[in-house]
Design a protein around this motif. Sequence first.
Motif, PDB file in Angstrom:
ATOM      1  N   ALA A 383       0.736  -1.367   0.037  1.00 17.34           N
ATOM      2  CA  ALA A 383      -0.138  -0.085   0.672  1.00 17.34           C
ATOM      3  C   ALA A 383       1.357   0.956   0.172  1.00 17.34           C
ATOM      4  O   ALA A 383       0.735   2.673  -0.656  1.00 17.34           O
ATOM      5  CB  ALA A 383      -1.066   0.116   1.539  1.00 17.34           C
ATOM      6  N   ALA A 384       2.369   1.318   0.670  1.00 17.03           N
ATOM      7  CA  ALA A 384       2.703   2.267   0.613  1.00 17.03           C
ATOM      8  C   ALA A 384       3.531   2.952  -0.898  1.00 17.03           C
ATOM      9  O   ALA A 384       3.688   4.199  -1.083  1.00 17.03           O
ATOM     10  CB  ALA A 384       4.224   2.512   2.039  1.00 17.03           C
ATOM     11  N   MET A 385       3.667   1.400  -1.264  1.00 18.08           N
ATOM     12  CA  MET A 385       4.244   1.949  -2.515  1.00 18.08           C
ATOM     13  C   MET A 385       3.440   2.041  -3.521  1.00 18.08           C
ATOM     14  O   MET A 385       3.579   3.448  -4.856  1.00 18.08           O
ATOM     15  CB  MET A 385       5.228   0.223  -2.733  1.00 18.08           C
ATOM     16  N   LEU A 386       1.773   1.444  -3.910  1.00 16.93           N
ATOM     17  CA  LEU A 386       0.988   2.645  -4.823  1.00 16.93           C
ATOM     18  C   LEU A 386       0.858   3.644  -4.275  1.00 16.93           C
ATOM     19  O   LEU A 386       0.795   4.651  -5.570  1.00 16.93           O
ATOM     20  CB  LEU A 386      -0.216   1.558  -4.452  1.00 16.93           C
ATOM     21  N   VAL A 398      -7.243  -0.450  -7.495  1.00 15.46           N
ATOM     22  CA  VAL A 398      -6.600  -1.962  -7.072  1.00 15.46           C
ATOM     23  C   VAL A 398      -7.872  -2.713  -7.199  1.00 15.46           C
ATOM     24  O   VAL A 398      -8.690  -2.519  -6.699  1.00 15.46           O
ATOM     25  CB  VAL A 398      -5.846  -1.612  -6.134  1.00 15.46           C
ATOM     26  N   VAL A 399      -7.031  -4.066  -7.894  1.00 14.89           N
ATOM     27  CA  VAL A 399      -8.437  -5.198  -7.579  1.00 14.89           C
ATOM     28  C   VAL A 399      -7.884  -5.934  -6.675  1.00 14.89           C
ATOM     29  O   VAL A 399      -7.013  -6.760  -6.731  1.00 14.89           O
ATOM     30  CB  VAL A 399      -8.672  -5.685  -8.937  1.00 14.89           C
ATOM     31  N   ILE A 400      -9.014  -6.290  -5.578  1.00 11.60           N
ATOM     32  CA  ILE A 400      -8.779  -7.047  -4.575  1.00 11.60           C
ATOM     33  C   ILE A 400      -9.165  -8.546  -4.703  1.00 11.60           C
ATOM     34  O   ILE A 400     -10.326  -8.556  -4.463  1.00 11.60           O
ATOM     35  CB  ILE A 400      -8.879  -6.289  -3.232  1.00 11.60           C
ATOM     36  N   ASN A 401      -8.664  -9.287  -4.515  1.00 12.34           N
ATOM     37  CA  ASN A 401      -9.327 -10.769  -5.228  1.00 12.34           C
ATOM     38  C   ASN A 401      -8.938 -11.715  -4.056  1.00 12.34           C
ATOM     39  O   ASN A 401      -8.301 -12.651  -4.262  1.00 12.34           O
ATOM     40  CB  ASN A 401      -8.190 -11.185  -6.212  1.00 12.34           C
ATOM     41  N   THR A 402     -10.066 -11.020  -2.669  1.00 13.29           N
ATOM     42  CA  THR A 402     -10.535 -11.593  -1.953  1.00 13.29           C
ATOM     43  C   THR A 402     -12.365 -12.446  -1.677  1.00 13.29           C
ATOM     44  O   THR A 402     -12.952 -11.842  -2.356  1.00 13.29           O
ATOM     45  CB  THR A 402      -9.417 -11.787  -1.202  1.00 13.29           C
ATOM     46  N   PHE A 408     -10.717  -7.925   2.003  1.00 19.66           N
ATOM     47  CA  PHE A 408     -10.838  -6.416   1.646  1.00 19.66           C
ATOM     48  C   PHE A 408     -10.826  -5.201   1.855  1.00 19.66           C
ATOM     49  O   PHE A 408     -10.308  -4.387   1.698  1.00 19.66           O
ATOM     50  CB  PHE A 408     -12.416  -6.656   0.550  1.00 19.66           C
ATOM     51  N   ALA A 409     -11.301  -5.425   2.865  1.00 24.35           N
ATOM     52  CA  ALA A 409     -11.690  -3.613   3.414  1.00 24.35           C
ATOM     53  C   ALA A 409     -10.762  -3.311   4.126  1.00 24.35           C
ATOM     54  O   ALA A 409      -9.459  -2.247   4.281  1.00 24.35           O
ATOM     55  CB  ALA A 409     -12.972  -4.026   4.992  1.00 24.35           C
ATOM     56  N   SER A 410      -9.555  -4.632   4.652  1.00 19.53           N
ATOM     57  CA  SER A 410      -7.957  -4.146   5.733  1.00 19.53           C
ATOM     58  C   SER A 410      -7.250  -3.797   4.857  1.00 19.53           C
ATOM     59  O   SER A 410      -6.600  -2.860   5.392  1.00 19.53           O
ATOM     60  CB  SER A 410      -7.771  -5.926   6.567  1.00 19.53           C
ATOM     61  N   SER A 411      -7.563  -4.399   3.252  1.00 21.04           N
ATOM     62  CA  SER A 411      -6.389  -4.547   2.100  1.00 21.04           C
ATOM     63  C   SER A 411      -7.355  -2.539   1.629  1.00 21.04           C
ATOM     64  O   SER A 411      -6.116  -1.659   1.018  1.00 21.04           O
ATOM     65  CB  SER A 411      -6.594  -4.781   1.138  1.00 21.04           C
ATOM     66  N   LEU A 415      -5.651   2.418   1.138  1.00 18.82           N
ATOM     67  CA  LEU A 415      -5.158   3.124  -0.394  1.00 18.82           C
ATOM     68  C   LEU A 415      -6.494   4.186  -0.989  1.00 18.82           C
ATOM     69  O   LEU A 415      -6.234   5.176  -1.321  1.00 18.82           O
ATOM     70  CB  LEU A 415      -5.259   1.524  -1.290  1.00 18.82           C
ATOM     71  N   GLN A 416      -7.939   3.620   0.010  1.00 16.99           N
ATOM     72  CA  GLN A 416      -9.335   4.027  -0.469  1.00 16.99           C
ATOM     73  C   GLN A 416      -8.454   5.494   0.869  1.00 16.99           C
ATOM     74  O   GLN A 416      -9.131   6.641  -0.092  1.00 16.99           O
ATOM     75  CB  GLN A 416     -10.489   4.500   0.193  1.00 16.99           C
ATOM     76  N   SER A 417      -7.831   5.251   1.345  1.00 14.50           N
ATOM     77  CA  SER A 417      -7.783   6.749   2.519  1.00 14.50           C
ATOM     78  C   SER A 417      -6.824   7.677   0.700  1.00 14.50           C
ATOM     79  O   SER A 417      -6.845   9.111   2.084  1.00 14.50           O
ATOM     80  CB  SER A 417      -6.881   6.595   3.207  1.00 14.50           C
ATOM     81  N   ALA A 418      -5.904   7.062  -0.118  1.00 17.36           N
ATOM     82  CA  ALA A 418      -5.146   8.309  -0.568  1.00 17.36           C
ATOM     83  C   ALA A 418      -5.331   9.017  -2.055  1.00 17.36           C
ATOM     84  O   ALA A 418      -4.466   8.533  -2.599  1.00 17.36           O
ATOM     85  CB  ALA A 418      -3.777   7.252  -0.727  1.00 17.36           C
ATOM     86  N   ASN A 419      -7.576   8.176  -1.537  1.00 20.92           N
ATOM     87  CA  ASN A 419      -7.884   7.978  -3.324  1.00 20.92           C
ATOM     88  C   ASN A 419      -7.220   7.752  -4.249  1.00 20.92           C
ATOM     89  O   ASN A 419      -8.041   8.099  -5.318  1.00 20.92           O
ATOM     90  CB  ASN A 419      -7.911   9.693  -3.531  1.00 20.92           C
ATOM     91  N   ILE A 420      -7.251   6.262  -4.282  1.00 25.62           N
ATOM     92  CA  ILE A 420      -7.218   5.209  -5.091  1.00 25.62           C
ATOM     93  C   ILE A 420      -8.843   4.364  -5.006  1.00 25.62           C
ATOM     94  O   ILE A 420      -8.610   3.522  -4.097  1.00 25.62           O
ATOM     95  CB  ILE A 420      -5.445   4.080  -4.493  1.00 25.62           C
TER      96      ILE A 420
END
Length: 442
Positions: A383-386, A398-402, A408-411, A415-420
């Motif tokens: 997440a830090a890299m993205l 990002v597509v979380i495949n789970t 999904f929420a933890s991943s 990312l959503q907090s950084a507008n991804i």
Amino acid sequence: MNGRLLLLVSVTAASLLLAGMLFGTPLWLIAAYSGILMVGFALISASLWHRSAVAERSIGTDEWEIARPLDVRVEVRNVSRWPIVWLLVEDLVSRSALRARPPSMSFEGSRLEVMLLRGGETRTLTYQVTFHRRGYYQIGPTVLETGDLMGLNRRYRLGALPQYVLVLPRVVAMLGYDIASPRPIGEIRIRSALFEDPTRIRGIRQWQVGDPMRSVHWPATARTGTLHTKIYEPTTLAGATIVLDLHRDTNPAHHEPVRSELAVTLAASIAGALYEQNQPVALLSNGRDAADRIRSEGFETDYRTRSEAQASMEPQGPDDRLRPVMVSADRGPLHNRELLRTLARLELSDGLDLVETLLNSQPRLAHDTTLLVIAQLCNRRTAAMLIAMKRRGWAITVVINTPDINDFASSAGPLQSANIETLHLADEDQLSSVTRRFVARG
């Protein structure tokens, strides 16, 4: 070859011969001569039958489709004038493909047969194989086993070398795809945007206060005597660089092979949608190309037993490949076919993780396309890299495949907090609609 039994018979015959000569016992001599003749016949017959049998496999193609039966024919021929009393023919396949749940392959007919071949006779072993998921499958080698009638001497060798079949991934028709780069100049017209594309003029209208002077349409102004301005179409770039995470640590074994197959199917489907739109698409993955594995590991050809031949088809140790698989951004039918073939050969790897893959490959990535990451897990390091790439101007989805909404929420949270943008691929039913919500919001 049953070495212990042959050695026992040989030692017994020699002992009887020596005892018969020392004590002058004719029966012992007869028994010794019989044992020697038996051993000699076993060696000669096994050697002759071993050299006389040849095999040739016919598949007819090197690319195939999922769930479509493929006919396999193995022709076995006796090239000598002497009959081969018994010959066991087995066409081997990888045990790992059969151990998977559900299995990657199923068969109609037998891959093993015992044959009696007269001099010059040819017989055929036929069966059908059905592939239930994409992959780079090895068919063969064909192992021939023969020996003498008493089982004292058995020989094994290859009759036909392995052949490889590339099974392409499924391509699902996307109900909607509009994951577009937010850059203002592109090739896809959209309904609204913050910027307009100065290379695509939709029409003209009278100049209004606030219109920039560079947009004035001077020919219309000269004809009418009043200022007119150009109207531009809002456009964007819809191309994508698909980043597929196939590292073993982020693809848990209890989800395999289902989740990685979903990821590859989604990647192939998105690539197909972009191909239909004539948009550029690229691929980056930290998985391993199965063709590279075959080239580097190879297989042994001097087998002493069928079990050795079978063992040679299994992966040899951990896969620590340290070079990402990459297909550069392009468009067109040939490029789409190359991308599908690459996706078909991808396997899980123990090499670079997703962060290391992105760091090593950034200079070669097309910055004008959307970075579409497909992963089962997105840890803090990823997440830090993205997020850092997002801040440097990359367009990222990002597509979380789970299957688990909590995973999904933890991943997705960081990312959503950084507008991804984050999407959830929960099961196979969502493959065609996972990107549909982007169309609906337009």
